[in-house]
Scaffold this motif. Structure first.
Motif, PDB file in Angstrom:
ATOM      1  N   ILE A   6       0.220  -1.065  -0.059  1.00  0.00           N
ATOM      2  CA  ILE A   6       0.243  -0.269  -0.203  1.00  0.00           C
ATOM      3  C   ILE A   6       0.639   1.173  -0.061  1.00  0.00           C
ATOM      4  CG2 ILE A   6      -0.765  -0.563   2.284  1.00  0.00           C
ATOM      5  CD1 ILE A   6      -3.011   1.363   2.079  1.00  0.00           C
ATOM      6  N   ASP A   7      -0.071   1.740  -0.835  1.00  0.00           N
ATOM      7  CA  ASP A   7       1.547   3.533  -1.125  1.00  0.00           C
ATOM      8  C   ASP A   7       0.325   4.645  -0.250  1.00  0.00           C
ATOM      9  OD1 ASP A   7       2.522   5.843  -2.148  1.00  0.00           O
ATOM     10  OD2 ASP A   7       3.963   4.528  -2.901  1.00  0.00           O
ATOM     11  N   ALA A   8       0.621   5.793  -0.084  1.00  0.00           N
ATOM     12  CA  ALA A   8      -0.394   6.902   0.449  1.00  0.00           C
ATOM     13  C   ALA A   8      -0.375   7.325  -0.694  1.00  0.00           C
ATOM     14  CB  ALA A   8       0.371   7.445   1.458  1.00  0.00           C
ATOM     15  N   PRO A  22     -15.804   6.814  -6.921  1.00  0.00           N
ATOM     16  CA  PRO A  22     -15.624   7.503  -5.301  1.00  0.00           C
ATOM     17  C   PRO A  22     -16.168   6.542  -4.428  1.00  0.00           C
ATOM     18  CG  PRO A  22     -17.103   8.403  -7.013  1.00  0.00           C
ATOM     19  CD  PRO A  22     -17.050   7.392  -7.589  1.00  0.00           C
ATOM     20  N   GLU A  23     -16.536   5.420  -4.639  1.00  0.00           N
ATOM     21  CA  GLU A  23     -15.996   4.085  -3.435  1.00  0.00           C
ATOM     22  C   GLU A  23     -15.693   4.314  -3.328  1.00  0.00           C
ATOM     23  OE1 GLU A  23     -18.973  -0.147  -3.158  1.00  0.00           O
ATOM     24  OE2 GLU A  23     -19.539   1.117  -4.161  1.00  0.00           O
ATOM     25  N   ARG A  24     -14.481   3.602  -4.411  1.00  0.00           N
ATOM     26  CA  ARG A  24     -12.900   2.709  -3.761  1.00  0.00           C
ATOM     27  C   ARG A  24     -12.079   4.183  -3.247  1.00  0.00           C
ATOM     28  NH1 ARG A  24     -10.975  -1.266  -9.165  1.00  0.00           N
ATOM     29  NH2 ARG A  24      -9.909  -1.313  -7.142  1.00  0.00           N
ATOM     30  N   ALA A  25     -12.277   4.881  -3.966  1.00  0.00           N
ATOM     31  CA  ALA A  25     -12.062   6.170  -3.005  1.00  0.00           C
ATOM     32  C   ALA A  25     -11.821   6.298  -2.126  1.00  0.00           C
ATOM     33  CB  ALA A  25     -11.808   7.338  -3.822  1.00  0.00           C
ATOM     34  N   SER A  26     -12.818   6.123  -1.269  1.00  0.00           N
ATOM     35  CA  SER A  26     -13.567   6.116   0.232  1.00  0.00           C
ATOM     36  C   SER A  26     -12.853   4.782   0.749  1.00  0.00           C
ATOM     37  CB  SER A  26     -14.742   5.644   0.116  1.00  0.00           C
ATOM     38  OG  SER A  26     -14.931   5.553   1.416  1.00  0.00           O
ATOM     39  N   ALA A  28      -9.873   3.706  -0.444  1.00  0.00           N
ATOM     40  CA  ALA A  28      -8.541   3.754   0.075  1.00  0.00           C
ATOM     41  C   ALA A  28      -8.038   4.420   0.745  1.00  0.00           C
ATOM     42  CB  ALA A  28      -8.245   4.663  -1.477  1.00  0.00           C
ATOM     43  N   LEU A  29      -8.650   5.615   1.042  1.00  0.00           N
ATOM     44  CA  LEU A  29      -8.617   6.400   2.473  1.00  0.00           C
ATOM     45  C   LEU A  29      -8.805   5.125   4.076  1.00  0.00           C
ATOM     46  CD1 LEU A  29      -9.505   9.670   1.277  1.00  0.00           C
ATOM     47  CD2 LEU A  29      -7.440   9.007   1.494  1.00  0.00           C
ATOM     48  N   GLU A  30      -9.804   4.492   3.617  1.00  0.00           N
ATOM     49  CA  GLU A  30     -10.033   3.522   4.814  1.00  0.00           C
ATOM     50  C   GLU A  30      -8.919   3.097   4.972  1.00  0.00           C
ATOM     51  OE1 GLU A  30     -13.776   2.074   4.206  1.00  0.00           O
ATOM     52  OE2 GLU A  30     -14.893   3.039   4.657  1.00  0.00           O
ATOM     53  N   SER A  31      -8.146   2.295   3.997  1.00  0.00           N
ATOM     54  CA  SER A  31      -6.979   1.231   4.460  1.00  0.00           C
ATOM     55  C   SER A  31      -5.709   2.427   4.838  1.00  0.00           C
ATOM     56  CB  SER A  31      -6.410   0.686   2.630  1.00  0.00           C
ATOM     57  OG  SER A  31      -7.741  -0.523   2.908  1.00  0.00           O
ATOM     58  N   VAL A  32      -5.463   3.412   4.610  1.00  0.00           N
ATOM     59  CA  VAL A  32      -4.497   4.150   4.400  1.00  0.00           C
ATOM     60  C   VAL A  32      -4.702   4.650   6.497  1.00  0.00           C
ATOM     61  CG1 VAL A  32      -4.142   6.870   4.868  1.00  0.00           C
ATOM     62  CG2 VAL A  32      -4.391   6.015   2.512  1.00  0.00           C
ATOM     63  N   GLU A  33      -5.677   4.533   6.472  1.00  0.00           N
ATOM     64  CA  GLU A  33      -5.865   4.982   8.111  1.00  0.00           C
ATOM     65  C   GLU A  33      -5.655   3.362   8.839  1.00  0.00           C
ATOM     66  OE1 GLU A  33      -6.937   6.603  10.545  1.00  0.00           O
ATOM     67  OE2 GLU A  33      -8.207   9.079   8.936  1.00  0.00           O
ATOM     68  N   ALA A  85      -6.895  14.870   0.980  1.00  0.00           N
ATOM     69  CA  ALA A  85      -8.120  14.120   0.779  1.00  0.00           C
ATOM     70  C   ALA A  85      -9.521  13.968   1.491  1.00  0.00           C
ATOM     71  CB  ALA A  85      -7.170  13.119   0.053  1.00  0.00           C
ATOM     72  N   TYR A  86      -9.041  13.831   2.519  1.00  0.00           N
ATOM     73  CA  TYR A  86     -10.239  13.877   3.592  1.00  0.00           C
ATOM     74  C   TYR A  86     -10.692  15.247   3.379  1.00  0.00           C
ATOM     75  CZ  TYR A  86      -9.177   9.619   5.726  1.00  0.00           C
ATOM     76  OH  TYR A  86      -9.065   8.626   6.578  1.00  0.00           O
ATOM     77  N   LEU A  87      -9.997  16.745   3.081  1.00  0.00           N
ATOM     78  CA  LEU A  87     -10.429  17.500   2.743  1.00  0.00           C
ATOM     79  C   LEU A  87     -11.242  17.669   1.848  1.00  0.00           C
ATOM     80  CD1 LEU A  87      -7.600  19.729   4.520  1.00  0.00           C
ATOM     81  CD2 LEU A  87      -9.737  19.155   6.163  1.00  0.00           C
ATOM     82  N   ILE A  88     -11.023  17.382   0.959  1.00  0.00           N
ATOM     83  CA  ILE A  88     -11.395  17.560  -0.582  1.00  0.00           C
ATOM     84  C   ILE A  88     -12.862  17.110  -0.166  1.00  0.00           C
ATOM     85  CG2 ILE A  88     -11.804  16.383  -2.070  1.00  0.00           C
ATOM     86  CD1 ILE A  88      -8.770  17.396  -3.049  1.00  0.00           C
TER      87      ILE A  88
END
Length: 243
Positions: A6-8, A22-26, A28-33, A85-88
């Motif tokens: 995984i790469d941020a 949008p669903e996969r982008a969401s 992706a951020l959950e995986s970062v967390e 990304a979270y702010l966007i």
């Protein structure tokens, strides 16, 4: 490969680019967390697991010890892109929380933290180590573009402050994305000889959504302030209601 699964950068830019589903982008951020955000260590790792023994050479990045700099440490450019990304996405709560995690001031709130961080708490570090016994130690300072990214993300996307040109006239726009717990904030902007005192109010405890803007007590339906270099002090009130 079992390394760099995984790469941020890729995870964050799925949102920033506007091109990701949008669903996969969401997701992706959950995986970062789950895999890269290390709140207890005060860092957001660039990738995981670090490069170490893989057969194919990924290049110079493998020259760093696993957990140091780009090889699994915090690469602050990418950490700030995660915040962006979270702010966007309109999540001012998580965006602000993660910005606070990587804020250098947060690394020197007590003597023990400052001794671990080892570098200046008033300058953004290009990287933060993520491997023992150096976990939490800051890397290069005074020599990183991530300092300007920190300023840009905080000012343009968290506070939502932007100067744009409309038909040759400079205007101030405000589209904050802030934590719901913030009742608002104030700022002063000097434009030539003029001053604009801005008060942002958040009566409904929302993350985003400007509903009203007044300039010197007069409603501005366009929700933006035409700037004048007139030597006066102007009062701007922005009301957030969400939606």
């Amino acid at each position: 490969s079992q390394e760099c699964r995984i790469d941020a950068i890729a995870q964050a830019w799925a949102t920033i680019s506007g091109l990701g589903d949008p669903e996969r982008a969401s997701q992706a951020l959950e995986s970062v967390e789950e895999k890269l955000v290390r709140r207890e260590d005060g860092l957001i790792a660039l990738l995981a697991p670090p490069f170490d023994r893989m057969e194919h050479d990924p290049g110079y990045i493998k020259g760093y010890v696993p957990g140091v700099r780009e090889n699994g440490g915090q690469y602050t450019h990418a950490a700030l892109w995660v915040v962006l990304a979270y702010l966007i996405r309109g999540d001012g709560d998580e965006g602000h929380t993660l910005l606070d995690v990587i804020n250098p001031v947060s690394h020197a709130l007590d003597r023990a933290s400052a001794l671990r961080y080892k570098v200046e708490p008033y300058a953004v570090a290009a990287d933060v180590y993520a491997v023992d016994p150096h976990t939490g130690r800051g890397g290069w300072t005074w020599y990183t573009g991530s300092a300007s990214w920190f300023h840009r993300v905080a000012l343009r996307w968290l506070i939502g402050f932007r100067i744009v040109t409309r038909d040759g006239v400079q205007v101030l726009t405000l589209d904050p994305c802030i934590p719901k717990r913030w009742p608002g904030f104030e700022l002063v902007y000097r434009h030539g000889t003029a001053s604009y005192r801005v008060q942002v109010e958040n009566p409904r405890s929302v993350n985003r959504g400007v509903a009203r803007l007044t300039l010197d007590g007069v409603d501005v339906p366009a929700l933006e302030v035409p700037l004048a270099d007139d030597g006066a002090t102007h009062e701007v009130v922005v009301t957030m209601l969400g939606g």
